[in-house]
Design a protein around this motif. Sequence first.
Motif, PDB file in Angstrom:
ATOM      1  N   PRO A 102      28.973  39.199  44.721  1.00 40.26           N
ATOM      2  CA  PRO A 102      30.052  38.427  44.106  1.00 40.26           C
ATOM      3  C   PRO A 102      30.497  39.011  42.762  1.00 40.26           C
ATOM      4  O   PRO A 102      29.681  39.410  41.940  1.00 40.26           O
ATOM      5  CB  PRO A 102      29.427  37.042  43.918  1.00 40.26           C
ATOM      6  CG  PRO A 102      28.387  36.959  44.989  1.00 40.26           C
ATOM      7  CD  PRO A 102      27.836  38.351  45.090  1.00 40.26           C
ATOM      8  N   VAL A 103      31.819  39.066  42.592  1.00 37.73           N
ATOM      9  CA  VAL A 103      32.428  39.570  41.370  1.00 37.73           C
ATOM     10  C   VAL A 103      33.559  38.616  40.991  1.00 37.73           C
ATOM     11  O   VAL A 103      34.264  38.100  41.857  1.00 37.73           O
ATOM     12  CB  VAL A 103      32.955  41.013  41.563  1.00 37.73           C
ATOM     13  CG1 VAL A 103      34.005  41.098  42.647  1.00 37.73           C
ATOM     14  CG2 VAL A 103      33.465  41.587  40.271  1.00 37.73           C
ATOM     15  N   GLU A 104      33.717  38.381  39.686  1.00 36.39           N
ATOM     16  CA  GLU A 104      34.804  37.519  39.235  1.00 36.39           C
ATOM     17  C   GLU A 104      36.098  38.321  39.217  1.00 36.39           C
ATOM     18  O   GLU A 104      36.157  39.430  38.694  1.00 36.39           O
ATOM     19  CB  GLU A 104      34.519  36.953  37.848  1.00 36.39           C
ATOM     20  CG  GLU A 104      35.540  35.923  37.436  1.00 36.39           C
ATOM     21  CD  GLU A 104      35.182  35.190  36.156  1.00 36.39           C
ATOM     22  OE1 GLU A 104      36.132  34.779  35.463  1.00 36.39           O
ATOM     23  OE2 GLU A 104      33.974  35.034  35.867  1.00 36.39           O
ATOM     24  N   THR A 105      37.151  37.738  39.787  1.00 44.48           N
ATOM     25  CA  THR A 105      38.455  38.391  39.855  1.00 44.48           C
ATOM     26  C   THR A 105      39.307  37.994  38.645  1.00 44.48           C
ATOM     27  O   THR A 105      39.003  36.996  37.983  1.00 44.48           O
ATOM     28  CB  THR A 105      39.201  37.981  41.136  1.00 44.48           C
ATOM     29  OG1 THR A 105      39.531  36.593  41.046  1.00 44.48           O
ATOM     30  CG2 THR A 105      38.360  38.257  42.377  1.00 44.48           C
ATOM     31  N   PRO A 106      40.374  38.740  38.393  1.00 45.12           N
ATOM     32  CA  PRO A 106      41.275  38.379  37.287  1.00 45.12           C
ATOM     33  C   PRO A 106      41.927  37.005  37.473  1.00 45.12           C
ATOM     34  O   PRO A 106      42.347  36.384  36.515  1.00 45.12           O
ATOM     35  CB  PRO A 106      42.331  39.485  37.300  1.00 45.12           C
ATOM     36  CG  PRO A 106      41.669  40.634  37.976  1.00 45.12           C
ATOM     37  CD  PRO A 106      40.727  40.024  38.977  1.00 45.12           C
ATOM     38  N   TRP A 107      42.023  36.510  38.702  1.00 42.62           N
ATOM     39  CA  TRP A 107      42.646  35.202  38.945  1.00 42.62           C
ATOM     40  C   TRP A 107      41.609  34.088  39.027  1.00 42.62           C
ATOM     41  O   TRP A 107      41.876  33.004  39.517  1.00 42.62           O
ATOM     42  CB  TRP A 107      43.541  35.232  40.190  1.00 42.62           C
ATOM     43  CG  TRP A 107      42.878  35.844  41.383  1.00 42.62           C
ATOM     44  CD1 TRP A 107      42.128  35.200  42.337  1.00 42.62           C
ATOM     45  CD2 TRP A 107      42.875  37.213  41.745  1.00 42.62           C
ATOM     46  NE1 TRP A 107      41.651  36.098  43.251  1.00 42.62           N
ATOM     47  CE2 TRP A 107      42.102  37.349  42.914  1.00 42.62           C
ATOM     48  CE3 TRP A 107      43.457  38.359  41.185  1.00 42.62           C
ATOM     49  CZ2 TRP A 107      41.892  38.572  43.537  1.00 42.62           C
ATOM     50  CZ3 TRP A 107      43.245  39.564  41.819  1.00 42.62           C
ATOM     51  CH2 TRP A 107      42.473  39.667  42.977  1.00 42.62           C
ATOM     52  N   ARG A 108      40.410  34.362  38.509  1.00 42.07           N
ATOM     53  CA  ARG A 108      39.343  33.368  38.345  1.00 42.07           C
ATOM     54  C   ARG A 108      38.806  32.816  39.664  1.00 42.07           C
ATOM     55  O   ARG A 108      38.725  31.618  39.877  1.00 42.07           O
ATOM     56  CB  ARG A 108      39.788  32.230  37.426  1.00 42.07           C
ATOM     57  CG  ARG A 108      40.214  32.659  36.036  1.00 42.07           C
ATOM     58  CD  ARG A 108      39.101  32.849  35.043  1.00 42.07           C
ATOM     59  NE  ARG A 108      38.405  31.578  34.831  1.00 42.07           N
ATOM     60  CZ  ARG A 108      37.098  31.451  34.846  1.00 42.07           C
ATOM     61  NH1 ARG A 108      36.329  32.478  35.016  1.00 42.07           N
ATOM     62  NH2 ARG A 108      36.527  30.290  34.671  1.00 42.07           N
ATOM     63  N   SER A 109      38.462  33.714  40.541  1.00 44.74           N
ATOM     64  CA  SER A 109      37.673  33.342  41.703  1.00 44.74           C
ATOM     65  C   SER A 109      36.474  34.284  41.742  1.00 44.74           C
ATOM     66  O   SER A 109      36.477  35.336  41.107  1.00 44.74           O
ATOM     67  CB  SER A 109      38.485  33.412  43.002  1.00 44.74           C
ATOM     68  OG  SER A 109      38.838  34.743  43.310  1.00 44.74           O
ATOM     69  N   LEU A 110      35.440  33.855  42.436  1.00 46.28           N
ATOM     70  CA  LEU A 110      34.232  34.659  42.588  1.00 46.28           C
ATOM     71  C   LEU A 110      34.209  35.127  44.038  1.00 46.28           C
ATOM     72  O   LEU A 110      34.108  34.301  44.950  1.00 46.28           O
ATOM     73  CB  LEU A 110      33.001  33.813  42.252  1.00 46.28           C
ATOM     74  CG  LEU A 110      31.681  34.555  42.146  1.00 46.28           C
ATOM     75  CD1 LEU A 110      31.721  35.567  40.998  1.00 46.28           C
ATOM     76  CD2 LEU A 110      30.544  33.555  41.939  1.00 46.28           C
ATOM     77  N   ASN A 111      34.324  36.448  44.246  1.00 50.59           N
ATOM     78  CA  ASN A 111      34.486  36.994  45.587  1.00 50.59           C
ATOM     79  C   ASN A 111      33.353  37.951  45.930  1.00 50.59           C
ATOM     80  O   ASN A 111      32.958  38.772  45.104  1.00 50.59           O
ATOM     81  CB  ASN A 111      35.788  37.785  45.687  1.00 50.59           C
ATOM     82  CG  ASN A 111      37.019  36.947  45.508  1.00 50.59           C
ATOM     83  OD1 ASN A 111      36.978  35.852  44.961  1.00 50.59           O
ATOM     84  ND2 ASN A 111      38.144  37.463  45.956  1.00 50.59           N
TER      85      ASN A 111
END
Length: 135
Positions: A104-113
Amino acid sequence: MDDGVLELRLVVTAPDYDDALRFYRDVLGLPELGAFDDGAGRVSILDAGRATLELSDVPHAEHIDRLEVGRRVAGPIRVAIRVPDARAATDRLVAAGATLVAAPVETPWRSLNSRLEAPAGLQLTLFEELIPELG
């Protein structure tokens, strides 16, 4: 609208049907709406909640792969599944046989993917929204 679309169904052909059914129904938790065996083969219809069709151009798909994985890895189809806890869901699916492509990595649009290779050849993005929905 009387002539609109009522359902989006992603149809996946699984070489190991029993393993795929166990993974998606029992581990991921998609409830079974129906299961059929007409003597010519088996099919299960699993409820995945609300479905959307996300169309992406090649540059955007490459951008998403770089954010989630660090390089281009997905083919023309990737299944994104929203979960309440991306870390826990990722761990659970890996323990059940999925291959971790990217943690999991945090995206610039504030989701954890996170990114996984799952049964039946599907590449999955598990995503958790980090900003509560408005409304």
